[in-house]
Write an enzyme that holds these catalytic residues in place. Structure first.
Site, PDB file in Angstrom:
ATOM      1  N   THR A  73      51.086  76.879  24.160  1.00 40.10           N
ATOM      2  CA  THR A  73      51.415  77.448  22.660  1.00 40.10           C
ATOM      3  C   THR A  73      50.122  78.145  21.961  1.00 40.10           C
ATOM      4  OG1 THR A  73      53.500  77.266  22.046  1.00 40.10           O
ATOM      5  CG2 THR A  73      52.334  77.859  20.443  1.00 40.10           C
ATOM      6  N   LYS A 155      55.210  79.327  14.042  1.00 40.56           N
ATOM      7  CA  LYS A 155      54.089  77.717  14.055  1.00 40.56           C
ATOM      8  C   LYS A 155      53.190  78.029  13.445  1.00 40.56           C
ATOM      9  CE  LYS A 155      56.292  76.549  19.046  1.00 40.56           C
ATOM     10  NZ  LYS A 155      57.030  76.233  19.834  1.00 40.56           N
ATOM     11  N   ARG A 157      49.983  77.717  14.471  1.00 40.40           N
ATOM     12  CA  ARG A 157      49.183  77.465  15.324  1.00 40.40           C
ATOM     13  C   ARG A 157      49.207  78.786  15.644  1.00 40.40           C
ATOM     14  NH1 ARG A 157      52.453  72.987  18.073  1.00 40.40           N
ATOM     15  NH2 ARG A 157      53.938  73.590  19.403  1.00 40.40           N
TER      16      ARG A 157
END
Length: 536
Positions: A73, A155, A157
């Site tokens: 990711t 998320k 990130r």
């Protein structure tokens, strides 16, 4: 090959020749759908009737690539709006090992500030400090100080890697609510979304009614040590946050927050163009928990299509001149048990004996070495224990290479010296060799002493707990992703020639007439006309 890409992609954001070239859009909306492989896009494209169908009327590179080897990711999101491969962004994985840090936890999380007191890779201060290059939003702000750089994602990130170091608003789900690392109080849009999600979670959620196309996929698959998967319908008990994240309702909440920020911050209505990054995460959780080919993924993608359609309808109602790009941070592979049922006989789970801890223990016993000897996982970057003497490190490396290269589940092993000698590839990403894919993920300060690549269809989950399927390999089922460009009124086409996600940022820069210095990024504008790709 690159010239062919530019020529074939001349339709990107192109208008009829007789029409006057429109001014640059005031708002760029960049959507990343986590674990949305090009295989899934191609498979479900005939079923889409909402937002994904609308975006598919634009210019579609259905052979887009996250061209690097470590298809996780964080590195995937780092390519989308920087124009650079992980070798340049420095984001080689979701985590990596730094044996020099002065803490017991030597694992570094890609979106943490390791200098923050008490930080660890699992309890950290969210930060963009690990990202070594600027994002499109940062370059826009440098060119036009009034430009806004906003991100919202499932998320942290994803939000961090797409917005970078100079975000005006950055919101991400922290497991309980949408939060930020920027120290700002939640705007009304975020507070309202958090309140709505809290009410949603407090009540049970009924099952979704699958259309016939999805019902055909409701075939439970047995997985050792895990409940059967394949026939789920997203019924959720009150308070079950994990089930919420692995459901279409999660992306609905993210898009609700994004729409609220557009309205409240008045994106696209300022003195300069703005950029909004949206990271949709539910598809990734669905892929991990249930695999990619069951009723769960089918229901998720049909709902995602509807949710994106509602979001685009909202954008239409703002009156803002906008353009959209949709892509993914990586693809994904279905669980091996179902792959075998579908005619992939070599699909299997990784041998737990390949774990770096197990291999290191065996090498230590054989060579008389104390300590872990090896640090890492079952594949990817593996590190030699720096507490060993240089001579013992060399002995351990030789033994490790001998072991991994002889294992029947291992396709290749590359040392850091081999990767450092390999030029960063510049040809079409579908032609890259395994070592070239690994080179695009290599950073001399952060990467391991060697990289282990498992054979195709080997899932790097040995003992199943929560996740039954995953991604992260250099094989095309993990690398190949869709890249869709769409703007109201433009003529589009489906392009078969491969493109790279690092090409998204320079294409958008050309669209808003933001000059980029020659050689400053890895990517290239996908239009190939001076109107969209002005020369500096």
């Amino acid at each position: 090959m690159r010239k062919l890409i530019l020529a074939a992609a001349a339709a990107v954001l192109a208008f009829p020749a007789a029409a006057q070239q429109p001014p640059p859009p005031r708002l760029l909306v960049v959507i990343s759908v986590d674990q949305f492989s090009a295989d899934l896009f191609d498979e479900y494209r005939p079923q889409f009737s909402g937002g994904l169908a609308r975006l598919a009327e634009g210019t579609v590179f259905h052979n887009g690539y996250q061209s690097h080897a470590n298809t996780e990711t964080c590195p995937g999101h780092s390519t989308i709006l920087t124009g650079d491969h992980p070798a340049r962004t420095g984001i080689i994985g979701n985590t990596w090992i730094d044996q020099s840090v002065q803490r017991s936890d030597k694992i570094i999380y890609c979106a943490e500030d390791p200098s923050a007191p008490g930080s660890s890779h699992s309890h950290y201060q969210v930060s963009a400090v690990q990202l070594r290059v600027p994002t499109l939003g940062e370059l826009m702000k440098a060119r036009w100080p009034g430009s806004r750089n906003v991100a919202v994602a499932g998320k942290d990130r994803a939000a961090v890697m797409m917005s970078g170091h100079r975000a005006d608003q950055r919101w991400f789900w922290n497991g309980r609510q949408f939060a930020t690392d920027l120290g700002a109080a939640p705007p009304q849009a975020i507070a309202a979304t958090n309140a709505a999600v809290a009410r949603m979670l407090a009540a049970p959620s009924p099952a979704l009614e699958p259309p016939p196309f999805c019902s055909q996929r409701a075939q439970p698959v047995a997985v050792a040590g895990h409940a059967p998967v394949g026939g789920g319908n997203f019924a959720r008990a009150a308070g079950d946050g994990d089930a919420f994240e692995a459901s279409p309702a999660f992306d609905g909440a993210i898009l609700t927050a994004a729409a609220g920020l557009i309205r409240e911050v008045r994106l696209g209505q300022g003195s300069a163009p703005d950029v909004l990054s949206v990271g949709l995460s539910a598809t990734d959780y669905v892929g991990h928990y249930y695999g990619t080919e069951g009723q769960e993924m089918c229901l998720n993608l049909i709902e995602l299509d509807r949710e994106i359609g509602d979001f685009l309808n909202f954008l239409d109602g703002t009156g803002v001149d906008y353009a959209v790009v949709l892509t993914a941070d990586h693809g994904g592979q279905d669980l091996p048990e179902r792959l075998r049922l579908h005619g992939v006989p070599d699909a299997q789970r990784v041998d737990p004996a390949l774990a770096a801890s197990a291999v290191g223990k065996a090498i230590g016993a054989k060579l008389g070495l104390a300590g872990p000897v090896l640090l890492g996982d079952v594949s990817g970057d593996i590190y030699i224990d720096r507490s060993l003497s240089p001579a013992d490190q060399a002995r351990a490396l030789d033994e490790a290479l001998r072991f991994y290269r002889a294992h029947p589940q291992v396709a290749a092993v590359f040392t850091r010296d081999e990767l450092a000698r390999t030029p960063v590839p510049t040809t079409s990403p579908d032609k890259w060799s395994l070592i070239e894919r690994a080179r695009a993920s290599f950073d001399p300060q952060r990467s391991g002493d060697f990289v282990v690549i498992l054979k195709e269809h080997v899932t790097p989950i040995g003992h199943v707990t929560k996740s039954v399927a995953t991604h992260g390999s250099p094989w095309d089922y993990d690398r190949r992703v869709p890249i869709l460009f769409w703007r109201p009124g433009f003529q589009g086409a489906t392009v078969d020639i491969p493109a790279d996600t690092v090409d998204i940022m320079p294409t958008l820069a050309g669209l808003i007439e933001l000059p980029l210095a020659t050689g400053s990024i890895d990517g290239h504008c996908l239009d190939g006309t001076p109107a969209f790709c002005p020369q500096p």
